[in-house]
Design a protein around this motif. Sequence first.
Motif, PDB file in Angstrom:
ATOM      1  N   GLY A 141       0.825  -1.311   0.095  1.00  0.00           N
ATOM      2  CA  GLY A 141      -0.048   0.059   0.208  1.00  0.00           C
ATOM      3  C   GLY A 141       0.826   1.230  -0.042  1.00  0.00           C
ATOM      4  O   GLY A 141       1.946   1.037  -0.382  1.00  0.00           O
ATOM      5  N   ALA A 142       0.340   2.276   0.400  1.00  0.00           N
ATOM      6  CA  ALA A 142       1.024   3.655   0.482  1.00  0.00           C
ATOM      7  C   ALA A 142       0.598   4.601   1.371  1.00  0.00           C
ATOM      8  O   ALA A 142      -0.819   4.683   1.524  1.00  0.00           O
ATOM      9  CB  ALA A 142       1.030   4.016  -0.949  1.00  0.00           C
ATOM     10  N   THR A 143       1.104   5.465   2.139  1.00  0.00           N
ATOM     11  CA  THR A 143       0.937   6.607   2.826  1.00  0.00           C
ATOM     12  C   THR A 143       1.401   7.826   1.847  1.00  0.00           C
ATOM     13  O   THR A 143       2.561   7.987   1.923  1.00  0.00           O
ATOM     14  CB  THR A 143       1.509   6.380   4.154  1.00  0.00           C
ATOM     15  N   VAL A 144       0.182   8.642   1.661  1.00  0.00           N
ATOM     16  CA  VAL A 144       0.378   9.634   0.863  1.00  0.00           C
ATOM     17  C   VAL A 144      -0.061  10.842   1.350  1.00  0.00           C
ATOM     18  O   VAL A 144      -1.108  11.128   1.832  1.00  0.00           O
ATOM     19  CB  VAL A 144      -0.003   9.237  -0.782  1.00  0.00           C
ATOM     20  N   GLU A 145       0.583  11.906   1.152  1.00  0.00           N
ATOM     21  CA  GLU A 145       0.011  13.489   1.728  1.00  0.00           C
ATOM     22  C   GLU A 145       0.191  14.377   0.389  1.00  0.00           C
ATOM     23  O   GLU A 145       1.254  14.443   0.013  1.00  0.00           O
ATOM     24  CB  GLU A 145       0.796  13.937   2.918  1.00  0.00           C
ATOM     25  N   VAL A 146      -0.965  15.054   0.015  1.00  0.00           N
ATOM     26  CA  VAL A 146      -0.836  15.951  -1.125  1.00  0.00           C
ATOM     27  C   VAL A 146      -1.274  17.270  -0.799  1.00  0.00           C
ATOM     28  O   VAL A 146      -2.388  17.587   0.153  1.00  0.00           O
ATOM     29  CB  VAL A 146      -1.864  15.395  -2.072  1.00  0.00           C
ATOM     30  N   SER A 147      -0.297  18.225  -1.173  1.00  0.00           N
ATOM     31  CA  SER A 147      -0.727  19.707  -0.757  1.00  0.00           C
ATOM     32  C   SER A 147      -0.232  20.465  -2.010  1.00  0.00           C
ATOM     33  O   SER A 147       0.598  20.116  -2.912  1.00  0.00           O
ATOM     34  CB  SER A 147      -0.286  20.029   0.489  1.00  0.00           C
ATOM     35  N   GLY A 148      -0.577  21.719  -2.197  1.00  0.00           N
ATOM     36  CA  GLY A 148      -0.465  22.599  -3.515  1.00  0.00           C
ATOM     37  C   GLY A 148      -1.262  23.502  -3.459  1.00  0.00           C
ATOM     38  O   GLY A 148      -2.321  23.732  -2.894  1.00  0.00           O
ATOM     39  N   GLU A 149      -1.609  24.140  -4.665  1.00  0.00           N
ATOM     40  CA  GLU A 149      -2.322  25.220  -5.185  1.00  0.00           C
ATOM     41  C   GLU A 149      -3.506  24.505  -5.646  1.00  0.00           C
ATOM     42  O   GLU A 149      -3.695  23.638  -6.475  1.00  0.00           O
ATOM     43  CB  GLU A 149      -1.791  25.954  -6.343  1.00  0.00           C
ATOM     44  N   GLY A 150      -4.843  24.852  -5.108  1.00  0.00           N
ATOM     45  CA  GLY A 150      -6.045  24.150  -5.369  1.00  0.00           C
ATOM     46  C   GLY A 150      -6.566  23.492  -4.374  1.00  0.00           C
ATOM     47  O   GLY A 150      -5.809  23.236  -3.332  1.00  0.00           O
ATOM     48  N   SER A 151      -7.940  23.198  -4.373  1.00  0.00           N
ATOM     49  CA  SER A 151      -8.668  22.285  -3.319  1.00  0.00           C
ATOM     50  C   SER A 151      -8.092  21.022  -3.350  1.00  0.00           C
ATOM     51  O   SER A 151      -7.445  20.570  -4.552  1.00  0.00           O
ATOM     52  CB  SER A 151      -9.877  22.343  -3.562  1.00  0.00           C
ATOM     53  N   PRO A 152      -8.474  20.097  -2.312  1.00  0.00           N
ATOM     54  CA  PRO A 152      -8.118  18.676  -2.246  1.00  0.00           C
ATOM     55  C   PRO A 152      -8.452  18.125  -3.486  1.00  0.00           C
ATOM     56  O   PRO A 152      -7.883  17.141  -4.202  1.00  0.00           O
ATOM     57  CB  PRO A 152      -8.773  18.348  -1.063  1.00  0.00           C
ATOM     58  N   ALA A 153      -9.945  18.202  -3.898  1.00  0.00           N
ATOM     59  CA  ALA A 153     -10.599  17.754  -5.126  1.00  0.00           C
ATOM     60  C   ALA A 153      -9.749  17.847  -6.338  1.00  0.00           C
ATOM     61  O   ALA A 153      -9.564  17.191  -7.124  1.00  0.00           O
ATOM     62  CB  ALA A 153     -12.059  18.193  -5.054  1.00  0.00           C
ATOM     63  N   GLU A 154      -9.215  19.327  -6.548  1.00  0.00           N
ATOM     64  CA  GLU A 154      -8.617  19.460  -7.783  1.00  0.00           C
ATOM     65  C   GLU A 154      -7.271  18.868  -7.669  1.00  0.00           C
ATOM     66  O   GLU A 154      -6.870  18.403  -8.819  1.00  0.00           O
ATOM     67  CB  GLU A 154      -8.577  21.214  -7.751  1.00  0.00           C
ATOM     68  N   LEU A 155      -6.670  18.851  -6.570  1.00  0.00           N
ATOM     69  CA  LEU A 155      -5.141  18.077  -6.735  1.00  0.00           C
ATOM     70  C   LEU A 155      -5.573  16.760  -6.800  1.00  0.00           C
ATOM     71  O   LEU A 155      -4.646  16.024  -7.690  1.00  0.00           O
ATOM     72  CB  LEU A 155      -4.517  18.439  -5.274  1.00  0.00           C
ATOM     73  N   LEU A 156      -6.467  16.221  -6.544  1.00  0.00           N
ATOM     74  CA  LEU A 156      -6.471  14.546  -6.443  1.00  0.00           C
ATOM     75  C   LEU A 156      -7.134  14.207  -7.857  1.00  0.00           C
ATOM     76  O   LEU A 156      -6.798  13.092  -8.292  1.00  0.00           O
ATOM     77  CB  LEU A 156      -7.450  14.071  -5.300  1.00  0.00           C
ATOM     78  N   PHE A 157      -8.016  14.949  -8.319  1.00  0.00           N
ATOM     79  CA  PHE A 157      -8.735  14.590  -9.529  1.00  0.00           C
ATOM     80  C   PHE A 157      -8.468  15.275 -11.030  1.00  0.00           C
ATOM     81  O   PHE A 157      -9.309  14.650 -12.007  1.00  0.00           O
ATOM     82  CB  PHE A 157     -10.378  14.470  -9.253  1.00  0.00           C
ATOM     83  N   HIS A 158      -7.527  16.133 -11.041  1.00  0.00           N
ATOM     84  CA  HIS A 158      -7.480  16.659 -12.212  1.00  0.00           C
ATOM     85  C   HIS A 158      -6.621  15.951 -12.980  1.00  0.00           C
ATOM     86  O   HIS A 158      -5.767  14.818 -12.662  1.00  0.00           O
ATOM     87  CB  HIS A 158      -6.625  18.217 -12.023  1.00  0.00           C
ATOM     88  N   GLU A 159      -6.793  15.874 -14.537  1.00  0.00           N
ATOM     89  CA  GLU A 159      -6.337  14.734 -15.292  1.00  0.00           C
ATOM     90  C   GLU A 159      -5.241  15.246 -16.186  1.00  0.00           C
ATOM     91  O   GLU A 159      -5.071  14.605 -17.441  1.00  0.00           O
ATOM     92  CB  GLU A 159      -7.501  14.169 -15.989  1.00  0.00           C
ATOM     93  N   GLN A 160      -4.361  16.074 -15.735  1.00  0.00           N
ATOM     94  CA  GLN A 160      -3.329  16.424 -16.728  1.00  0.00           C
ATOM     95  C   GLN A 160      -2.453  15.341 -17.010  1.00  0.00           C
ATOM     96  O   GLN A 160      -1.943  14.635 -16.104  1.00  0.00           O
ATOM     97  CB  GLN A 160      -2.352  17.561 -16.192  1.00  0.00           C
ATOM     98  N   PRO A 161      -2.126  14.886 -18.278  1.00  0.00           N
ATOM     99  CA  PRO A 161      -1.467  13.562 -18.586  1.00  0.00           C
ATOM    100  C   PRO A 161       0.004  14.105 -18.413  1.00  0.00           C
ATOM    101  O   PRO A 161       0.409  15.292 -18.450  1.00  0.00           O
ATOM    102  CB  PRO A 161      -1.816  13.287 -20.005  1.00  0.00           C
TER     103      PRO A 161
END
Length: 715
Positions: free
Chosen positions: A632-652
């Motif tokens: 599995g994995a333990t992941v923490e995401v932060s940056g510009e944008g909401s959590p939904a934007e950071l987790l679900f935007h689809e830039q290839p």
Amino acid sequence: MPLADSDHELVVAELGREPTPAEAALFENLWSEHCAYRSSRPLLSAFDSEGEQVVVGPGDDAAVVALPGEEETYITMGIESHNHPSYVDPFDGAATGVGGIVRDTLSMGAYPIALADSLYFGAFDREHARYLFEGVVEGISHYGNCIGVPTVTGSVAFHNDYEGNPLVNVACIGLVEDPERMVTAQAQEPGNALVLVGNATGRDGLGGASFASEDLSEDAETEDRPAVQVGDPYTEKLLIEANEHLLDESLVESARDLGAAGLGGASSEMVAKAGLGARIELDEVHQREPNMSGLEILLSESQERMCYEVEPENVDRVAEIAERYDLGCSVIGEVTEGNYVCTDNGETLVDVDAEFLGEGAPMNDLAMDDPAEPARELPDLDTKSGVEAVLSSPNTASKQWVYRQYDHEVQTRTARRPGDDAAILAVREAGVGLAFSSGADPNWTDAAPYEGARAVALENATNIAAKGATPLAAVNCLNGGNPEKSDVYGGFGGIVDGLADMCSDLETPVVGGNVSLYNDSPSGPIPPTPTLAVVGTKAGYDSPPLELSGDGELLLVGDKALVGEATPGLGGSELLAQFGGTDTFPTLPEDPGVLIETIAEVANDDATLATHDVSHGGLAVALAEMVTGEAGATVEVSGEGSPAELLFHEQPGRVVIETTDPEAVEEAFDGVAPVSRLGNATADGTLSLSAGEMTVHLDADTVADYRSTIEDALS
């Protein structure tokens, strides 16, 4: 569909007389959109098809590309659509699409070694869409499995606008071990015989080319069924082996598959390419049904048939080989220096210039509207609900139900199986691994045709790079609605330019393709859909898996949002498809060619344990797909944008990398793309995902339950 008045006037002016009924029908089919590309050809010059690796580019049955290595080895690449037939009869429509692209491969002197299918259907919760889906997959698996050609990669997408017109796009790779065995579809010499080998000719598929060039009607499933061909994979397998035998003995001067417009299309195109003519005796064609007219014989699209140009002294030997493989064989005429002439029991039915027949169709000059820029209107998003909804969507759910029906082990070349970013084939003849990826995302191109098509090309290239390969060449299947509608044609023009521009940036020649327009029905046009099939090469056949090992650190390459350099756009995302809303499309990398090369380099590093591209569904889906029961994995995401934007935007152009040497990865991408440290892989089989104040814990079983949407509905 009768010959248009303007076309009729051109034909009369050229012939100096009224065309015979057979001539009118032949022009109707060969001047159709399906055969003549009347609306798309003016746009296709945008593609760069040249490169030192390109042996045969666009215009033949399939392209031919040289592989790197000490031994001179070629592959062929081809792609075709069988969209309308698959709506009317999903099993036979899809099956004969496979058969047709395989015979295109045979006609270049190649042996088919791999298939890819990219499939597009209406919303999965609609019964009719699921009926088409099941029938198409069954048709592909039946035909491919029976002929012994592995289906190793592809894609499946569901979108409301395919409800009245699904798409079935099939690509094939062939192998030419000895360049001396390669042939083309261009006739070579007047006086050579034309020999028809394969199944007997029947009445199935009559008018298939014109049927594919008009919108589907409400009654298409019943009224247009005679236009759908019926496949026989066991005869196709015999034809594959007979073709090899003919090539072994150097008996073939040129060859053409009998596809659109049947014998009339194949034989006239062979001689037109050489500026020659032919004399065809239709009554000599071996037939399956009694009392067939000359016109029916000429335009029948019965499957499993090849037209060969053969030197006169070799005709008897060709007949002997055909008999050995229990295939029909007819000497139907010869190549000439005059017109293209077809007779039936001594009566002349067709007498026209072959080049005018094949190339004389005027191009369409159609109006084109640019799509409007979307406004930013995001719904109120509960990120935890978003994780469940997006993981459970049929678009991002597991496609195991599909590919487990395909035999992907036959021929023992498949080193990386379906379900990963790209397949890897062991081409031992050249000592290289051949990566293969195919697909498109209609959400992307529906939201932004130009940028979405650029993203499709980049995503396929990223799939290949994540497995350690660099792109070699591509073929495309450009699908659109009715081009006479200016907004539809504008969207189609956008996907052409977007695909062409990104492939140029990637220095990947587009060596061939197919165009399918008039994918329109009473429910409306399809989204502009640019299926791209890309191959790449790497040293050896090993590649990093998609699944986590549990022993390394996780890094995300290429996402500027996580380092505060860009605002993530949710346009075209599965999240908005589930919850509604519009947004701008994600910003793509500025130098994609260098990015892809660097991804491939890092994927081949000994410290790299796993790699996975981030695209459909965004980072949350990519991480969930990497989790196994043991890692599995333990992941923490932060940056510009909401959590939904950071987790679900689809830039290839983004890749998650599990590595034991994160510093080396950061050094490799310095000045190329941002690298973000996400966390660590673990040995507990659980994904712990934190973004802002939101944390989600998903064990492997829960992820599998979410992603089993297709399996649960169809098992």
